[in-house]
Scaffold this motif. Structure first.
Motif, PDB file in Angstrom:
ATOM      1  N   LEU A  87       0.803  -1.227   0.000  1.00 32.35           N
ATOM      2  CA  LEU A  87       0.000   0.000   0.000  1.00 32.35           C
ATOM      3  C   LEU A  87       0.836   1.278   0.000  1.00 32.35           C
ATOM      4  O   LEU A  87       0.280   2.372   0.074  1.00 32.35           O
ATOM      5  CB  LEU A  87      -0.945   0.032   1.202  1.00 32.35           C
ATOM      6  N   CYS A  88       2.150   1.178  -0.100  1.00 28.48           N
ATOM      7  CA  CYS A  88       2.968   2.386  -0.179  1.00 28.48           C
ATOM      8  C   CYS A  88       2.814   3.024  -1.557  1.00 28.48           C
ATOM      9  O   CYS A  88       2.555   2.353  -2.556  1.00 28.48           O
ATOM     10  CB  CYS A  88       4.444   2.051   0.036  1.00 28.48           C
ATOM     11  N   ASP A  89       3.003   4.322  -1.604  1.00 30.01           N
ATOM     12  CA  ASP A  89       3.097   5.046  -2.863  1.00 30.01           C
ATOM     13  C   ASP A  89       4.558   5.003  -3.294  1.00 30.01           C
ATOM     14  O   ASP A  89       5.414   5.628  -2.672  1.00 30.01           O
ATOM     15  CB  ASP A  89       2.626   6.488  -2.666  1.00 30.01           C
ATOM     16  N   GLU A  90       4.862   4.264  -4.349  1.00 27.83           N
ATOM     17  CA  GLU A  90       6.252   4.032  -4.733  1.00 27.83           C
ATOM     18  C   GLU A  90       6.976   5.329  -5.078  1.00 27.83           C
ATOM     19  O   GLU A  90       8.171   5.476  -4.806  1.00 27.83           O
ATOM     20  CB  GLU A  90       6.329   3.056  -5.908  1.00 27.83           C
ATOM     21  N   GLU A  91       6.275   6.279  -5.665  1.00 26.53           N
ATOM     22  CA  GLU A  91       6.904   7.565  -5.993  1.00 26.53           C
ATOM     23  C   GLU A  91       7.361   8.269  -4.723  1.00 26.53           C
ATOM     24  O   GLU A  91       8.461   8.837  -4.661  1.00 26.53           O
ATOM     25  CB  GLU A  91       5.928   8.451  -6.766  1.00 26.53           C
ATOM     26  N   VAL A  92       6.518   8.250  -3.692  1.00 28.04           N
ATOM     27  CA  VAL A  92       6.847   8.896  -2.423  1.00 28.04           C
ATOM     28  C   VAL A  92       7.986   8.161  -1.727  1.00 28.04           C
ATOM     29  O   VAL A  92       8.901   8.784  -1.178  1.00 28.04           O
ATOM     30  CB  VAL A  92       5.604   8.959  -1.512  1.00 28.04           C
ATOM     31  N   VAL A  93       7.958   6.838  -1.758  1.00 21.40           N
ATOM     32  CA  VAL A  93       9.020   6.050  -1.130  1.00 21.40           C
ATOM     33  C   VAL A  93      10.360   6.342  -1.791  1.00 21.40           C
ATOM     34  O   VAL A  93      11.381   6.559  -1.125  1.00 21.40           O
ATOM     35  CB  VAL A  93       8.699   4.543  -1.202  1.00 21.40           C
ATOM     36  N   THR A  94      10.374   6.366  -3.115  1.00 19.96           N
ATOM     37  CA  THR A  94      11.610   6.633  -3.852  1.00 19.96           C
ATOM     38  C   THR A  94      12.127   8.041  -3.557  1.00 19.96           C
ATOM     39  O   THR A  94      13.326   8.242  -3.325  1.00 19.96           O
ATOM     40  CB  THR A  94      11.377   6.457  -5.360  1.00 19.96           C
ATOM     41  N   TYR A  95      11.224   9.001  -3.551  1.00 21.14           N
ATOM     42  CA  TYR A  95      11.607  10.384  -3.250  1.00 21.14           C
ATOM     43  C   TYR A  95      12.225  10.478  -1.858  1.00 21.14           C
ATOM     44  O   TYR A  95      13.280  11.099  -1.668  1.00 21.14           O
ATOM     45  CB  TYR A  95      10.367  11.283  -3.350  1.00 21.14           C
ATOM     46  N   THR A  96      11.615   9.833  -0.886  1.00 23.43           N
ATOM     47  CA  THR A  96      12.095   9.908   0.497  1.00 23.43           C
ATOM     48  C   THR A  96      13.457   9.243   0.639  1.00 23.43           C
ATOM     49  O   THR A  96      14.361   9.783   1.293  1.00 23.43           O
ATOM     50  CB  THR A  96      11.080   9.253   1.452  1.00 23.43           C
ATOM     51  N   ALA A  97      13.623   8.065   0.035  1.00 23.02           N
ATOM     52  CA  ALA A  97      14.899   7.358   0.131  1.00 23.02           C
ATOM     53  C   ALA A  97      16.024   8.145  -0.543  1.00 23.02           C
ATOM     54  O   ALA A  97      17.162   8.171  -0.053  1.00 23.02           O
ATOM     55  CB  ALA A  97      14.772   5.973  -0.501  1.00 23.02           C
ATOM     56  N   LYS A  98      15.712   8.812  -1.644  1.00 22.91           N
ATOM     57  CA  LYS A  98      16.726   9.614  -2.341  1.00 22.91           C
ATOM     58  C   LYS A  98      17.128  10.844  -1.532  1.00 22.91           C
ATOM     59  O   LYS A  98      18.273  11.294  -1.594  1.00 22.91           O
ATOM     60  CB  LYS A  98      16.211  10.031  -3.718  1.00 22.91           C
ATOM     61  N   GLU A  99      16.170  11.405  -0.806  1.00 20.71           N
ATOM     62  CA  GLU A  99      16.434  12.611  -0.022  1.00 20.71           C
ATOM     63  C   GLU A  99      17.026  12.301   1.354  1.00 20.71           C
ATOM     64  O   GLU A  99      17.436  13.216   2.073  1.00 20.71           O
ATOM     65  CB  GLU A  99      15.128  13.389   0.166  1.00 20.71           C
ATOM     66  N   ALA A 100      17.058  11.014   1.732  1.00 23.96           N
ATOM     67  CA  ALA A 100      17.394  10.642   3.107  1.00 23.96           C
ATOM     68  C   ALA A 100      18.787  11.097   3.527  1.00 23.96           C
ATOM     69  O   ALA A 100      18.960  11.693   4.599  1.00 23.96           O
ATOM     70  CB  ALA A 100      17.250   9.131   3.276  1.00 23.96           C
ATOM     71  N   LYS A 101      19.782  10.827   2.713  1.00 26.45           N
ATOM     72  CA  LYS A 101      21.155  11.165   3.121  1.00 26.45           C
ATOM     73  C   LYS A 101      21.320  12.666   3.277  1.00 26.45           C
ATOM     74  O   LYS A 101      21.950  13.140   4.242  1.00 26.45           O
ATOM     75  CB  LYS A 101      22.156  10.616   2.113  1.00 26.45           C
ATOM     76  N   LYS A 102      20.749  13.457   2.357  1.00 27.91           N
ATOM     77  CA  LYS A 102      20.835  14.918   2.471  1.00 27.91           C
ATOM     78  C   LYS A 102      20.135  15.410   3.742  1.00 27.91           C
ATOM     79  O   LYS A 102      20.600  16.349   4.397  1.00 27.91           O
ATOM     80  CB  LYS A 102      20.219  15.573   1.234  1.00 27.91           C
ATOM     81  N   ALA A 103      19.021  14.755   4.091  1.00 30.85           N
ATOM     82  CA  ALA A 103      18.295  15.141   5.301  1.00 30.85           C
ATOM     83  C   ALA A 103      19.156  14.910   6.540  1.00 30.85           C
ATOM     84  O   ALA A 103      19.200  15.746   7.456  1.00 30.85           O
ATOM     85  CB  ALA A 103      16.989  14.355   5.399  1.00 30.85           C
ATOM     86  N   LEU A 104      19.841  13.770   6.580  1.00 26.13           N
ATOM     87  CA  LEU A 104      20.686  13.484   7.740  1.00 26.13           C
ATOM     88  C   LEU A 104      21.918  14.370   7.773  1.00 26.13           C
ATOM     89  O   LEU A 104      22.360  14.789   8.847  1.00 26.13           O
ATOM     90  CB  LEU A 104      21.077  12.002   7.750  1.00 26.13           C
ATOM     91  N   GLU A 105      22.463  14.692   6.617  1.00 26.74           N
ATOM     92  CA  GLU A 105      23.620  15.597   6.579  1.00 26.74           C
ATOM     93  C   GLU A 105      23.217  16.987   7.078  1.00 26.74           C
ATOM     94  O   GLU A 105      24.027  17.676   7.719  1.00 26.74           O
ATOM     95  CB  GLU A 105      24.178  15.660   5.152  1.00 26.74           C
ATOM     96  N   TRP A 106      21.979  17.388   6.810  1.00 22.99           N
ATOM     97  CA  TRP A 106      21.477  18.665   7.332  1.00 22.99           C
ATOM     98  C   TRP A 106      21.425  18.628   8.857  1.00 22.99           C
ATOM     99  O   TRP A 106      21.845  19.584   9.522  1.00 22.99           O
ATOM    100  CB  TRP A 106      20.083  18.922   6.742  1.00 22.99           C
ATOM    101  N   LEU A 107      20.953  17.514   9.424  1.00 18.09           N
ATOM    102  CA  LEU A 107      20.935  17.373  10.879  1.00 18.09           C
ATOM    103  C   LEU A 107      22.350  17.345  11.458  1.00 18.09           C
ATOM    104  O   LEU A 107      22.629  17.952  12.497  1.00 18.09           O
ATOM    105  CB  LEU A 107      20.198  16.093  11.274  1.00 18.09           C
ATOM    106  N   ILE A 108      23.238  16.659  10.763  1.00 16.78           N
ATOM    107  CA  ILE A 108      24.636  16.576  11.212  1.00 16.78           C
ATOM    108  C   ILE A 108      25.266  17.961  11.234  1.00 16.78           C
ATOM    109  O   ILE A 108      26.007  18.327  12.165  1.00 16.78           O
ATOM    110  CB  ILE A 108      25.429  15.616  10.303  1.00 16.78           C
ATOM    111  N   ASN A 109      24.968  18.773  10.221  1.00 16.03           N
ATOM    112  CA  ASN A 109      25.511  20.130  10.167  1.00 16.03           C
ATOM    113  C   ASN A 109      25.025  20.992  11.329  1.00 16.03           C
ATOM    114  O   ASN A 109      25.709  21.926  11.746  1.00 16.03           O
ATOM    115  CB  ASN A 109      25.147  20.791   8.837  1.00 16.03           C
ATOM    116  N   PHE A 110      23.839  20.690  11.843  1.00 14.27           N
ATOM    117  CA  PHE A 110      23.335  21.411  13.015  1.00 14.27           C
ATOM    118  C   PHE A 110      23.951  20.883  14.308  1.00 14.27           C
ATOM    119  O   PHE A 110      23.792  21.495  15.366  1.00 14.27           O
ATOM    120  CB  PHE A 110      21.811  21.325  13.094  1.00 14.27           C
ATOM    121  N   GLY A 111      24.603  19.719  14.226  1.00 20.50           N
ATOM    122  CA  GLY A 111      25.298  19.205  15.392  1.00 20.50           C
ATOM    123  C   GLY A 111      24.683  18.007  16.070  1.00 20.50           C
ATOM    124  O   GLY A 111      25.057  17.674  17.203  1.00 20.50           O
ATOM    125  N   VAL A 112      23.729  17.330  15.420  1.00 27.97           N
ATOM    126  CA  VAL A 112      23.156  16.122  16.035  1.00 27.97           C
ATOM    127  C   VAL A 112      24.267  15.085  16.200  1.00 27.97           C
ATOM    128  O   VAL A 112      24.936  14.713  15.222  1.00 27.97           O
ATOM    129  CB  VAL A 112      22.011  15.552  15.181  1.00 27.97           C
TER     130      VAL A 112
END
Length: 553
Positions: A87-112
């Motif tokens: 029942l997942c929306d494959e387009e949304v899943v793919t978008y999220t997985a592709k954006e995942a590393k950049k999202a975590l690097e943004w958190l890392i830059n803030f100091g997490v």
């Protein structure tokens, strides 16, 4: 933008505030959005409790992203689709997985402070753990308190920004529709819990980041603020909701009378912990070939089945075969909490039970996080993006918060200078209501709602249980409607009003699904259909004109 927020005067008069973007909720989703917008406009963040309270703070495991060379985005996508049971929306899943590393690097830059380890060459890299449903190690974490590390780091950044204004101990009551612009909201009525008065916030854009509604169940891993406020507010305002029947029950909540909400992270099983009976006999291999690392829906049902079969109060999770140093290093908070309750997890198993944990459904949004209302967005657990399908895979929730905060920020910024001007809002009218002298009614309805939702709409359901639940919900709604119309608002009343609506949405979605899939298991429809689609509910005129209460426009 030249919008500003008003200061709080010392008088008890009705107050009004205005901003460019109002963010309702102060977890990972809301804080991330505020930080991505704050250089460009004025922000108000509304927090129902203090700024540190919310589900983000209690998230233990971590955030999923592809950092290992042996892993791939395609594998992250495949694992998420598999966990979501079709029942997942494959387009949304793919978008999220592709954006995942950049999202975590943004958190890392803030100091997490994500955990690191040295590779054989002496170079430091992030320590990656594994959780149920994942085929690779891809979970970045800060020991076993990842959510608290994120919450603290983002709160520090928010506190330092002059364009972000934090309103603590405020309940949002309702979205206020615009009279001149269709499908547009001009602001929100809010209840100041400290002053016990209703105020108004006018805003060009509004974002719901209120989390889920697991407080609708008697037993939950969530904090008390998780009362489905954003879902109920959006529904009353005319937004569609989807997949509300898919309530994730975390398999392993600590079973102890002094720690009713304490979660035992899935990361323990990722590091080798084993589910077992009181005598140490393992059982997960009887339910799934992946054993202890099966997705959460399978593990929760297995534990529930074994408890009912044996008449046991709980099952057990054993990691004592690992070294004490390993356990204390990787799970210091869980170790300390259990030790304070007389349980030494380096020597003995942990008593665990399933508990309501996560709402996979919610307010329908697009890839920009926009709802059916033109200027209202929803991010995090309150939203249905299509990422989780019928079952959320571990450590995709915090990821969704940050990824869709970025998407919402970009869309808001693209529209900021063309947005309609802020409209006037009539003050809240309390002239026809009085202080309640029957608070016991609220307390009684609270307990009744949460208990029958646990009994009738829990891990295993039947048609009769769902019908019984709906009848009780409708009676409660009548009582709450009458109470809301005659008495001044309070925290318990506002939360109960929202939760009973969320309960109805859960039950109506569950009654529409004529199969068992993912987190929804109905004994009257035990099979999974070959083809299925999300369960979508659309408000009708009669439903969204539910109860005006004291509202005056």
């Amino acid at each position: 933008m030249n919008s500003t927020t008003s200061s709080l005067p010392s008088s008890n008069q009705a107050l009004e505030h205005q901003c460019d973007v109002l963010i309702i909720g102060s977890g990972a989703a809301g804080l991330s959005l505020a930080l991505k917008l704050a250089d460009h406009c004025q922000i108000i963040i509304l927090s129902k409790s203090d700024r540190n309270e919310g589900s983000t703070r209690y998230a233990q495991g971590g955030i999923a992203a592809v950092f290992d060379e042996g892993d791939s985005i395609e594998s992250h996508v495949a694992d998420t689709l598999d966990a979501g049971a079709g029942l997942c929306d494959e387009e949304v899943v793919t978008y999220t997985a592709k954006e995942a590393k950049k999202a975590l690097e943004w958190l890392i830059n803030f100091g997490v402070p994500f955990d690191t380890e040295e590779n054989p060459g002496g170079e430091k890299k992030y320590h990656l753990t594994r959780e149920g449903g994942h085929s690779h190690r891809r979970i970045l974490h800060a020991a076993d308190a990842t959510g608290e590390a994120i919450q603290t780091t983002l709160n520090d950044a928010v506190a330092a920004h002059p364009n972000i204004h934090f309103f603590e101990r405020y309940n949002a009551i309702d979205l206020i529709a615009s009279e001149r612009t269709p499908k547009h909201c001009k602001g929100v009525y809010v209840w100041n819990r400290k002053r016990e008065q209703v105020e108004v916030i006018r805003s060009r854009f509004i974002t719901l980041a209120t989390g889920g509604g697991s407080k609708v169940y008697q037993y939950t891993s969530n904090p008390d603020v998780s009362s489905g406020d954003g879902i109920a507010m959006a529904w009353r305002a005319g937004c569609r909701v989807a997949n509300m029947e898919f309530n994730q029950f975390h398999p392993t909540c600590l079973y102890h009378p002094q720690a009713r909400n304490f979660l035992i992270s899935e990361a323990l099983r990722g590091e080798g912990a084993q589910l077992c009976h009181a005598d140490g006999t393992r059982f997960m291999h009887n339910f799934d070939k992946r054993g202890d690392l099966a997705p959460r829906d399978i593990v929760a049902r297995a534990i529930d089945f074994e408890m009912k079969r044996l008449g046991a109060d709980c099952m057990y999770l054993d990691i004592s075969h690992k070294s004490a140093d390993f356990i204390v290093k990787h799970f210091p908070n869980i170790y300390r909490k259990c030790r304070s309750l007389g349980i030494d997890i380096t020597r003995e198993p942990i008593p665990v039970v399933p508990a309501a944990h996560y709402s996979c459904g919610g307010v329908m949004t697009d890839l920009n996080a926009r709802t059916d209302l033109d200027n209202v967005y929803a991010i995090g657990e309150v939203a249905y993006t299509g990422l989780h399908g019928a079952n959320r895979m571990a450590s995709n929730s915090l990821l969704e918060c940050v990824v869709f905060a970025k998407a919402a920020a970009e869309h808001i910024l693209s529209r900021l200078h063309d947005a309609p001007s802020i409209e006037a809002i009539a003050p809240w009218d309390e002239s026809q209501v009085s202080n309640s002298d029957e608070e016991v009614i609220i307390q009684h309805n609270w307990h009744e709602l949460r208990l029958f939702m646990w009994d009738y709409v829990g891990i295993v359901r039947t048609n009769k249980r769902l019908e019984r639940a709906l009848r009780r919900i409708q009676l409660l709604e009548q009582e709450i409607h009458e109470y809301y119309a005659h008495f001044k608002v309070s925290n318990n009343l506002l939360e109960l009003r929202n939760l009973v609506m969320v309960a109805e949405l859960i039950v109506r979605c569950a009654m529409q699904r004529k199969e068992s899939r993912g987190l929804h298991f109905n004994l009257d429809y035990p099979d999974t259909l070959a083809h299925s689609s999300p369960t979508i509910l659309t408000p009708t005129k009669s439903l969204i004109e539910e109860e005006p209460g004291t509202l005056s426009t």
